[in-house]
Design a protein around this motif. Structure first.
Motif, PDB file in Angstrom:
ATOM      1  N   TYR A  75       1.169  -0.851  -0.256  1.00  0.00           N
ATOM      2  CA  TYR A  75       0.291   0.129  -0.047  1.00  0.00           C
ATOM      3  C   TYR A  75       0.943   1.480   0.872  1.00  0.00           C
ATOM      4  O   TYR A  75       0.008   2.299  -0.157  1.00  0.00           O
ATOM      5  N   TYR A  76       2.302   0.986  -0.116  1.00  0.00           N
ATOM      6  CA  TYR A  76       2.620   2.551   0.682  1.00  0.00           C
ATOM      7  C   TYR A  76       4.277   2.274  -0.399  1.00  0.00           C
ATOM      8  O   TYR A  76       5.055   1.176  -0.158  1.00  0.00           O
ATOM      9  N   GLN A  77       4.125   3.678  -1.161  1.00  0.00           N
ATOM     10  CA  GLN A  77       5.807   3.497  -1.189  1.00  0.00           C
ATOM     11  C   GLN A  77       7.229   2.979  -0.938  1.00  0.00           C
ATOM     12  O   GLN A  77       6.456   3.954   0.736  1.00  0.00           O
ATOM     13  N   ILE A  80       7.482   6.364   2.246  1.00  0.00           N
ATOM     14  CA  ILE A  80       6.956   7.008   2.939  1.00  0.00           C
ATOM     15  C   ILE A  80       6.968   6.148   4.812  1.00  0.00           C
ATOM     16  O   ILE A  80       7.306   4.422   4.574  1.00  0.00           O
ATOM     17  N   ASN A 113      -4.627  10.798   5.172  1.00  0.00           N
ATOM     18  CA  ASN A 113      -4.605   9.562   3.666  1.00  0.00           C
ATOM     19  C   ASN A 113      -5.055   8.543   4.310  1.00  0.00           C
ATOM     20  O   ASN A 113      -5.637   7.902   3.834  1.00  0.00           O
ATOM     21  N   MET A 117      -8.046   5.755   3.970  1.00  0.00           N
ATOM     22  CA  MET A 117      -7.988   4.309   3.139  1.00  0.00           C
ATOM     23  C   MET A 117      -8.522   3.611   4.342  1.00  0.00           C
ATOM     24  O   MET A 117      -9.283   2.354   3.333  1.00  0.00           O
TER      25      MET A 117
ATOM     26  N   LEU B 346      -9.585  11.023   0.441  1.00  0.00           N
ATOM     27  CA  LEU B 346      -8.680   9.199  -0.695  1.00  0.00           C
ATOM     28  C   LEU B 346     -10.253   9.056  -1.767  1.00  0.00           C
ATOM     29  O   LEU B 346     -10.047   8.964  -2.549  1.00  0.00           O
ATOM     30  N   ILE B 350     -10.142   9.109  -5.513  1.00  0.00           N
ATOM     31  CA  ILE B 350     -10.893   7.860  -6.796  1.00  0.00           C
ATOM     32  C   ILE B 350     -11.644   8.326  -7.813  1.00  0.00           C
ATOM     33  O   ILE B 350     -11.921   7.742  -8.675  1.00  0.00           O
ATOM     34  N   ALA B 378       0.658   9.532  -0.700  1.00  0.00           N
ATOM     35  CA  ALA B 378       0.514   8.303   0.816  1.00  0.00           C
ATOM     36  C   ALA B 378      -0.667   8.205   0.161  1.00  0.00           C
ATOM     37  O   ALA B 378      -1.926   8.277   0.476  1.00  0.00           O
ATOM     38  N   GLY B 379      -1.182   6.177  -0.118  1.00  0.00           N
ATOM     39  CA  GLY B 379      -2.312   5.697  -1.075  1.00  0.00           C
ATOM     40  C   GLY B 379      -2.486   6.135  -2.517  1.00  0.00           C
ATOM     41  O   GLY B 379      -3.291   5.190  -2.491  1.00  0.00           O
ATOM     42  N   GLN B 380      -1.259   6.310  -3.089  1.00  0.00           N
ATOM     43  CA  GLN B 380      -1.864   6.224  -3.955  1.00  0.00           C
ATOM     44  C   GLN B 380      -1.617   4.910  -5.041  1.00  0.00           C
ATOM     45  O   GLN B 380      -1.819   5.060  -6.063  1.00  0.00           O
ATOM     46  N   LEU B 381      -0.872   3.767  -4.263  1.00  0.00           N
ATOM     47  CA  LEU B 381      -1.195   2.405  -4.608  1.00  0.00           C
ATOM     48  C   LEU B 381      -2.410   1.882  -4.471  1.00  0.00           C
ATOM     49  O   LEU B 381      -3.000   1.589  -4.870  1.00  0.00           O
ATOM     50  N   LEU B 382      -3.236   2.748  -3.723  1.00  0.00           N
ATOM     51  CA  LEU B 382      -4.686   2.067  -2.909  1.00  0.00           C
ATOM     52  C   LEU B 382      -5.238   2.593  -4.409  1.00  0.00           C
ATOM     53  O   LEU B 382      -6.727   2.159  -5.063  1.00  0.00           O
ATOM     54  N   ARG B 385      -4.874   0.990  -7.914  1.00  0.00           N
ATOM     55  CA  ARG B 385      -6.200  -0.399  -8.067  1.00  0.00           C
ATOM     56  C   ARG B 385      -7.140  -0.164  -8.155  1.00  0.00           C
ATOM     57  O   ARG B 385      -8.141  -0.554  -8.434  1.00  0.00           O
ATOM     58  N   GLU B 386      -7.489   0.316  -7.269  1.00  0.00           N
ATOM     59  CA  GLU B 386      -8.791   0.768  -6.786  1.00  0.00           C
ATOM     60  C   GLU B 386     -10.119   1.341  -8.504  1.00  0.00           C
ATOM     61  O   GLU B 386     -10.685   1.035  -8.953  1.00  0.00           O
TER      62      GLU B 386
END
Lengths: 391, 435
Positions: A75-77, A80, A113, A117, B346, B350, B378-382, B385-386
């Motif tokens: 979920y995180y680079q 972070i 953020n 999530m 977030l 999306i 922070a949260g861009q990977l989610l 995917r979403e």
């Protein structure tokens, strides 16, 4: 019933600290039907409100160095910090499946953020971003904050299926006032006689307060303070230091121990600020929501995530802490990629430099394993303090 | 004897007329800033998200935007040296490079893109909107400049909506703190009718901006809504919103776009008009500025046009219906701040990106994750995917930075982009075969 010894208390706290399944909190919930648990992240939430609703506030401070993060990393680079990924790991692995709500205080953009999530990953769980005011006038930030608290209160009433009366809240405030007083007493003991209450022990004792019911924690604090004060412990030729920067992602316990082993008495810190965020007692008469808001606005700690409107006051809390505790230096310990701590650091260092207070700085992660560089750095710092103060 | 090596003259960078116009506007503004001390004008520094330009204009303050200064430094390849200067002075390698570029630029004389020194601000308008780092940035500047600092907190839209408590909080801040302090610094009495006048002008420019942004629904899109978009958002996000200049610029740009649509043309790129539009993309995240043209080329060389982007909403989400409303001047300023992209939750982000994919008939989402920007990243990977899940369109992820050249790996980025374009082709052929 015999009074527990220091080592028995610390062992109990260590077990609570190590338990990433939060067994004690689960047992609390299972003991009576209808009980609810509300998790919260650093830095501060008004736990009194959760308590008044008959719920257990549960501090979620990340997974620490004993949690292998597998899912969370997806979920995180890499740039972070670790606390959000280990928190997601706790959630996805089912370790928080008994938690009915999660609070995300307004500390930084990562936690901010993460609140969004969490809503998406766990839609059945009550999730709230706890946005506190950064303006402190009663008629401006105060009104805003009281409305926010009342909104939160209303949400908990819905969850609890009952009204939270002002009387309930006053009782809870009283109980938390006592807890905060005991924590202040512990910090006083650490500042006056740091050899009696090592930071690595005190850390575990304070951290236990994030998983235990507050009443039980207060009893544990009383026991530890009495036992630790009575222990026959040798005084070491350590230097007194303050550590700062650990207000969110927590250090591995070994890091604290390493600092102590390298010759530091940690006489003050900013671990788990929720435990003593409100300075002094919150009044019990009058409107309890108003009192909690006033306490937050006018009688709360300072930290990087909190705006300081007075430029002359910026960083002075650290200087005062040094003077109050007799500290000889400050160690800036910031988690990697922590915007609040790392951006604040140069300003705080300037303030310390003007006050002629020595400091060093290093970064860590909650799962840092390599302590040798930290021991060397801290050890050299301690030596330099002794050398220059003798000169 | 060594043969004489003659360097080829640099290829002329092609810009369309609106880009040239925007450059002139920016140049004029920097000249105004750098001559503020001579002209006696007072300077307010503030941020793009939460930029209350109309309010600052009421006090005759000249708007200085350190983020834009950092962008200009990045585009001119000066930011790398500034960042290292800031790191030498004690700033961490982990933190926002806009901040470090600004700090380093100040340390090296605060020379603006016009080659002249920028003035010290008379006031720091700390619009704490959509980004935690803003708080620390202006605390750092306050430490240096020791000037009045006005703090405005914009609550976060965590639950996807604006509440009365949020509006009331912001309006109270305007009335009790922001406006009185701006009066004190400027010596100008606040005139709410003047603010209304500027807000009405803002709304006019915003209408044309949205028309321009939505022109990307055409095939081919006449604009690139990311790289080209950086030029388009300059006036509205900066010192011109509320002024006639912005109205004139967006009217000019709108006519230019209309002409391209009528002619069936794609956007103008630095190498000339875009060729065949082969891929339509939505991009999330700021661009890299130190290698801006190189980065853009990786797209248009492959026939990829960005039809919508989130970054072009950091200074306001006008395409979602917001217009500055002169009938409710203080409330509208609050709503403007609350609605900027980085102040949206977030889930809201999306939804916006997924809507863009559908609205602009995009082939997919590209996330450009910025190493030093936690607010975006922070949260861009989610997010990625979403959006993939919701739209069924493929997404890709690249990592660069805003203005730190050390974090732009051209080969790496190009490689990923090429793979992504191939993936889009494959999905298309798969759909074709199925049909």
């Amino acid at each position: 019933m015999t009074t527990p010894t220091t080592s028995e208390i610390v062992a109990r706290c260590q077990a609570l600290f190590d338990d990433l399944d939060f067994t004690s909190a689960r047992q609390w919930k299972e003991a009576e039907p209808g009980r609810k648990v509300i998790g919260f992240m650093p830095v501060y939430v008004p736990r009194e409100i959760i308590h008044a609703a008959g719920m257990l506030p549960l501090g979620i401070m990340g997974g620490g160095d004993n949690l292998e993060v597998i899912h969370g990393d997806a979920y995180y680079q890499s740039y972070i910090c670790r606390i959000p990924r280990s928190t997601i790991e706790l959630g996805i692995s089912g370790r928080l499946d008994f938690v009915d709500g999660m609070l995300f205080p307004s500390i930084c953009d990562v936690i901010r953020n993460l609140s969004g999530m969490w809503k998406m990953l766990f839609p059945q769980v009550y999730s709230r971003y706890f946005d506190v005011p950064q303006t402190y006038e009663d008629e401006v930030g105060g009104v805003y904050y009281e409305n926010e608290i009342n909104e939160f209160l209303h949400d908990l009433e819905e969850m609890a299926g009952r009204r939270i009366a002002a009387g309930d809240l006053r009782k809870s405030i009283d109980i938390y006032n006592k807890n905060r007083k005991l924590i202040r007493d512990l910090y006083t003991l650490r500042a006056q006689k740091p050899w009696q209450a090592p930071a690595s022990e005190a850390y575990l004792v304070i951290r236990a307060g994030l998983v235990l019911p507050v009443e039980e924690h207060s009893e544990l604090l009383e026991q530890y303070i009495a036992a630790a004060a009575a222990e026959d412990r040798p005084i070491k030729d350590n230097s007194r230091v303050i550590v700062t920067g650990m207000f969110c992602e927590q250090p591995p316990l070994n890091l604290i121990k390493s600092l102590e082993l390298s010759g530091c008495y940690i006489v003050d810190d900013d671990f788990m600020l929720v435990s003593r965020w409100l300075v002094g007692d919150v009044p019990l008469d009058g409107d309890p929501v108003h009192n909690l808001a006033q306490a937050f606005l006018h009688h709360s700690e300072s930290t990087a995530a909190k705006y300081e409107p007075d430029p002359l006051e910026k960083g002075q809390y650290l200087v005062r802490a040094v003077r109050r505790t007799g500290a000889e230096g400050v160690i800036f310990t910031s988690p990697s990629f922590c915007d609040p701590a790392l951006l604040d650091r140069p300003m705080l260092q300037n303030v310390l430099a003007k006050a002629d207070i020595p400091y060093i700085a290093f970064k860590y992660a909650e799962n840092s394993g390599q302590m040798q560089p930290i021991r060397e750095q801290a050890g050299t710092f301690v030596d330099s303090i002794k050398l220059w103060s003798a000169a | 004897m060594k043969p004489k090596v003659t360097k080829a003259p640099p290829a002329e960078v092609v810009k369309d007329a609106s880009m040239l116009k925007q450059k002139e506007m920016m140049a004029a503004h920097y000249d105004r800033l750098s001559s503020a001390r001579e002209t006696g004008e007072k300077v307010a520094s503030t941020f793009v998200p939460g930029n209350l330009n109309e309010l600052l204009m009421c006090f005759d303050l000249v708007n200085n935007l350190p983020e834009v200064n950092a962008i200009q430094s990045g585009l001119r390849r000066q930011s790398g040296a500034y960042i290292m200067e800031a790191e030498r002075s004690g700033h961490s390698e982990d933190v926002c490079t806009y901040v470090k570029s600004d700090i380093g630029m100040m340390a090296k004389g605060n020379i603006g893109p016009n080659g002249k020194q920028l003035p010290d601000p008379d006031v720091l308008m700390l619009s704490y909107t959509g980004c935690f780092t803003f708080m620390k940035w202006f605390e750092l500047l306050r430490e240096r400049y020791k000037c009045e600092t006005i703090f405005l907190q914009t609550p976060y839209m965590a639950d996807g909506k604006i509440t009365p408590n949020m509006i009331q909080y912001m309006v109270r801040q305007f009335k009790e703190d922001v406006i009185p302090k701006l009066e004190k610094v400027s010596g100008v009495k606040f005139d709410i009718d003047r603010l209304r006048e500027y807000l009405a002008k803002s709304a006019k420019a915003e209408d044309d901006l949205v028309y321009i942004l939505k022109s990307a629904r055409n095939k081919p899109s006449p604009i690139d809504a990311y790289f080209g978009g950086i030029y388009y958002i300059g006036p509205i996000f900066g010192a011109f919103r509320g002024a006639d200049d912005a109205i004139d610029y967006y009217r000019f740009l709108r006519e230019e776009v209309d002409q391209r649509v009528a002619a069936g043309l794609g956007p103008v790129t630095p190498d000339g008009p875009m060729g065949e539009e082969r891929y339509r993309l939505v991009v999330e995240g700021p661009p890299n500025y130190t290698n801006f043209r190189q980065f853009w080329k990786m797209f248009y060389e492959e026939g990829a046009t960005v039809v919508a982007s989130s970054y072009t909403k950091v200074g306001g989400t006008y395409d979602y219906g917001f217009r500055h409303d002169p009938a409710r001047p203080l409330e509208t300023l609050a709503e403007y701040c609350l609605g900027v992209y980085t102040n949206r939750s977030l889930p809201m982000r999306i939804e916006m990106l997924a809507n863009y994919i559908d609205e602009y008939e995009a082939d997919g989402l590209l996330v450009n994750s910025i190493k030093s920007c936690n607010s975006f990243s922070a949260g861009q990977l989610l997010i990625m995917r979403e959006v993939e899940k919701r739209t069924g369109k493929p997404a890709a992820f690249i990592e660069t930075d805003l203005v730190d050249p050390r974090y732009f790996s051209a080969a790496n980025v190009k490689n990923r982009l090429e793979s992504y374009f191939q993936m889009i082709e494959q999905k298309r052929s798969g759909r074709g075969a199925a049909a």
